[in-house]
Design an enzyme around this catalytic site. Structure first.
Site, mmCIF file in Angstrom:
data_model
loop_
_atom_site.group_PDB
_atom_site.id
_atom_site.type_symbol
_atom_site.label_atom_id
_atom_site.label_comp_id
_atom_site.label_asym_id
_atom_site.label_seq_id
_atom_site.Cartn_x
_atom_site.Cartn_y
_atom_site.Cartn_z
ATOM 1 N N ASP A 1 0.853 -1.191 0.000
ATOM 2 C CA ASP A 1 0.000 0.000 0.000
ATOM 3 C C ASP A 1 0.892 1.245 0.000
ATOM 4 O O ASP A 1 1.573 1.527 0.991
ATOM 5 C CB ASP A 1 -0.913 0.004 1.236
ATOM 6 N N TYR B 1 3.587 9.800 0.688
ATOM 7 C CA TYR B 1 4.508 9.145 1.629
ATOM 8 C C TYR B 1 5.974 9.449 1.279
ATOM 9 O O TYR B 1 6.880 9.175 2.060
ATOM 10 C CB TYR B 1 4.277 7.625 1.700
ATOM 11 N N LYS C 1 -2.104 6.239 -4.324
ATOM 12 C CA LYS C 1 -3.220 7.168 -4.076
ATOM 13 C C LYS C 1 -2.874 8.545 -4.613
ATOM 14 O O LYS C 1 -1.735 8.997 -4.449
ATOM 15 C CB LYS C 1 -3.497 7.278 -2.572
ATOM 16 N N HIS D 1 -7.022 9.773 -2.301
ATOM 17 C CA HIS D 1 -6.547 9.653 -0.916
ATOM 18 C C HIS D 1 -7.536 10.232 0.105
ATOM 19 O O HIS D 1 -7.813 9.619 1.135
ATOM 20 C CB HIS D 1 -5.185 10.351 -0.792
ATOM 21 N N GLY E 1 -3.858 0.245 15.119
ATOM 22 C CA GLY E 1 -3.981 1.514 15.842
ATOM 23 C C GLY E 1 -2.780 2.418 15.727
ATOM 24 O O GLY E 1 -2.531 3.236 16.607
HETATM 25 N N1 LIG Z 1 -5.521 6.126 3.426
HETATM 26 C C1 LIG Z 1 -5.056 6.781 4.460
HETATM 27 O O1 LIG Z 1 -5.430 7.930 4.730
HETATM 28 C C2 LIG Z 1 -4.039 6.111 5.346
HETATM 29 C C3 LIG Z 1 -3.458 4.941 4.944
HETATM 30 N N2 LIG Z 1 -2.514 4.318 5.755
HETATM 31 C C4 LIG Z 1 -1.908 3.049 5.265
HETATM 32 O O2 LIG Z 1 -2.055 2.046 6.277
HETATM 33 C C5 LIG Z 1 -0.783 1.512 6.627
HETATM 34 C C6 LIG Z 1 -0.741 1.023 8.062
HETATM 35 O O3 LIG Z 1 -1.156 2.041 8.963
HETATM 36 P P1 LIG Z 1 -0.172 2.762 9.992
HETATM 37 O O4 LIG Z 1 -0.752 4.085 10.286
HETATM 38 O O5 LIG Z 1 1.193 2.687 9.483
HETATM 39 O O6 LIG Z 1 -0.377 1.970 11.339
HETATM 40 P P2 LIG Z 1 -0.310 0.437 11.820
HETATM 41 O O7 LIG Z 1 -1.587 0.180 12.525
HETATM 42 O O8 LIG Z 1 0.128 -0.465 10.732
HETATM 43 O O9 LIG Z 1 0.798 0.537 12.955
HETATM 44 C C7 LIG Z 1 2.135 0.786 12.665
HETATM 45 C C8 LIG Z 1 2.868 0.989 13.990
HETATM 46 O O10 LIG Z 1 2.812 -0.195 14.768
HETATM 47 C C9 LIG Z 1 4.126 -0.709 15.020
HETATM 48 N N3 LIG Z 1 4.046 -2.169 14.807
HETATM 49 C C10 LIG Z 1 3.890 -2.841 13.637
HETATM 50 N N4 LIG Z 1 3.800 -4.168 13.844
HETATM 51 C C11 LIG Z 1 3.904 -4.350 15.187
HETATM 52 C C12 LIG Z 1 3.890 -5.501 16.014
HETATM 53 N N5 LIG Z 1 3.736 -6.722 15.505
HETATM 54 N N6 LIG Z 1 4.014 -5.330 17.354
HETATM 55 C C13 LIG Z 1 4.160 -4.079 17.877
HETATM 56 N N7 LIG Z 1 4.171 -2.948 17.150
HETATM 57 C C14 LIG Z 1 4.051 -3.081 15.805
HETATM 58 C C15 LIG Z 1 5.043 -0.007 14.030
HETATM 59 O O11 LIG Z 1 6.321 0.243 14.588
HETATM 60 P P3 LIG Z 1 7.709 -0.257 13.897
HETATM 61 O O12 LIG Z 1 7.715 0.233 12.479
HETATM 62 O O13 LIG Z 1 8.739 0.360 14.772
HETATM 63 O O14 LIG Z 1 7.657 -1.766 13.983
HETATM 64 C C16 LIG Z 1 4.322 1.328 13.818
HETATM 65 O O15 LIG Z 1 4.647 2.234 14.842
HETATM 66 C C17 LIG Z 1 0.166 2.688 6.330
HETATM 67 O O16 LIG Z 1 1.519 2.301 6.291
HETATM 68 C C18 LIG Z 1 -0.399 3.181 5.014
HETATM 69 O O17 LIG Z 1 0.022 2.327 3.969
HETATM 70 C C19 LIG Z 1 -2.195 4.837 6.986
HETATM 71 C C20 LIG Z 1 -2.746 6.014 7.411
HETATM 72 C C21 LIG Z 1 -3.710 6.758 6.640
HETATM 73 O O1 LIG Z 2 -2.162 8.143 4.482
HETATM 74 C C1 LIG Z 2 -1.928 9.090 5.193
HETATM 75 C C2 LIG Z 2 -0.714 9.296 5.942
HETATM 76 O O2 LIG Z 2 -0.062 10.454 5.499
HETATM 77 C C3 LIG Z 2 -0.855 11.607 5.253
HETATM 78 C C4 LIG Z 2 -0.197 12.879 5.639
HETATM 79 O O3 LIG Z 2 1.165 12.873 5.510
HETATM 80 C C5 LIG Z 2 -2.234 11.456 5.831
HETATM 81 O O4 LIG Z 2 -3.050 12.563 5.631
HETATM 82 C C6 LIG Z 2 -2.830 10.273 5.182
HETATM 83 O O5 LIG Z 2 -4.090 9.965 5.612
#
Ligand SMILES: NC(=O)C1=CN([C@@H]2O[C@H](COP(=O)(O)OP(=O)(O)OC[C@H]3O[C@@H](n4cnc5c(N)ncnc54)[C@H](OP(=O)(O)O)[C@@H]3O)[C@@H](O)[C@H]2O)C=CC1
Ligand SMILES: O=C1CO[C@H](CO)[C@@H](O)[C@@H]1O
Length: 276
Positions: free
Chosen positions: A52, A57, A82, A115, A199
């Site tokens: 994704d 990013y 996106k 997005h 989360g």
């Molecule tokens: N469409 C949108 O608006 C958005 C889309 N996204 C997408 O969703 C993806 C995932 O969401 P994201 O916000 O990154 O959050 P996640 O819920 O995937 O959580 C990521 C966090 O959890 C930690 N983590 C990962 N695996 C573990 C584990 N097994 N045990 C403990 N901690 C863990 C990581 O730390 P570490 O890296 O140190 O392991 C990081 O801090 C994004 O990367 C992106 O691709 C995200 C936000 C907005």
């Molecule tokens: O995917 C996401 C993470 O990064 C963006 C901002 O930098 C957010 O707005 C978005 O929802």
């Protein structure tokens, strides 16, 4: 459906046009450019084939470089990107798409999403959707969808579109279950994707109920939460920059949650935004 893909075990979800998506992917938000080569190779080694991505990013060029060097065929990958808010509008979206595939060193995407909706100027978002339809009709993207759209915003797209959105990517985890919007999407043939599935690293993994269920299955809290998403029909893509966690998050295809466990996790809902 579970498929044996060589050594890789995966579950898939089908879009309204018959294209299928691996239900577990790898999130790329907040992976620094310097860490991208190791992160992508680590994810491929662990079995991930769905990635994704997003222009905002800031790491699509590094990701493209990493795939170019990796021993993996393009047709075995499922790549999402996106279009960012500043690129909304018909012409700008077509241009942004060209930049993204240039950065990723690919000639098509599996899924392209808007997005965010533009709440002040939703007509601009509707023009953006027309560009998504053009890209789809040209075969440059296998599927198109949206992210962060409400039911009302989706209805406005339905009223003007020739091709319906196939995906809605929304924040989703046990403290923000999104039951209503998730059902609306499902009822309208839209596949739900849950972002920040654990989360964003906040609170969820310390939750007592989740940890109790995890202990019963000899799994970690993260694994149980990811399993809950898939068992409730959501496609997810956790992000980690740590190899051990990348592997841990993929190791969820050897158990299922029963109905009571799914209900207990869903009951944790607080409609709480954790993506900060
Ligand atoms: N469409 C949108 O608006 C958005 C889309 N996204 C997408 O969703 C993806 C995932 O969401 P994201 O916000 O990154 O959050 P996640 O819920 O995937 O959580 C990521 C966090 O959890 C930690 N983590 C990962 N695996 C573990 C584990 N097994 N045990 C403990 N901690 C863990 C990581 O730390 P570490 O890296 O140190 O392991 C990081 O801090 C994004 O990367 C992106 O691709 C995200 C936000 C907005
Ligand atoms: O995917 C996401 C993470 O990064 C963006 C901002 O930098 C957010 O707005 C978005 O929802």
């Amino acid at each position: 459906m579970t498929q044996e893909n060589g050594e890789i075990c995966m579950e898939y979800k089908e879009f309204s046009n018959g294209v299928s998506i691996p239900m577990l992917g790898f999130g790329t938000y907040k992976i620094d450019n310097a860490d991208v080569p190791a992160a992508i190779q680590g994810a491929l080694d662990a079995g991930y084939r769905h990635f994704d991505c997003a222009h905002i990013y800031g790491n699509e060029a590094a990701i493209g470089e990493a795939f170019e060097k990796a021993d993996v065929k393009r047709e075995d990958l499922f790549i999402t990107s996106k279009v960012w808010n500043a690129d909304q509008g018909y012409d700008k979206t077509l241009k942004a798409f060209e930049q993204t595939i240039k950065d990723l060193q690919m000639d098509y995407l599996d899924l392209y999403l808007i997005h965010w909706p533009n709440e002040e100027d939703f007509d601009l978002t509707l023009d953006t959707w027309k560009a998504m339809e053009t890209l789809y009709k040209q075969g440059k993207v296998k599927a198109i969808g949206v992210s962060n759209f409400s039911e009302d915003q989706l209805k406005k797209v339905f009223a003007m579109c020739k091709v319906k959105p196939m995906v809605n990517q929304i924040e989703r985890h046990p403290y923000k279950v999104q039951a209503e919007l998730g059902k609306f999407d499902e009822d309208n043939g839209i596949v739900n994707e849950g972002y920040s599935p654990i989360g964003h690293g906040h609170l969820i993994l310390e939750d007592e109920t989740i940890n109790k269920i995890a202990k019963n299955h000899h799994k970690t809290a993260a694994q149980v939460v990811l399993r809950w998403h898939i068992d409730t029909g959501f496609v997810v893509f956790p992000k980690s920059s740590k190899v051990a966690r990348v592997k841990e998050n993929f190791d969820i295809f050897d158990f299922n949650l029963d109905e009571d466990e799914i209900k207990a996790i869903s009951a944790l809902d607080q409609d709480k935004h954790l993506n900060y």
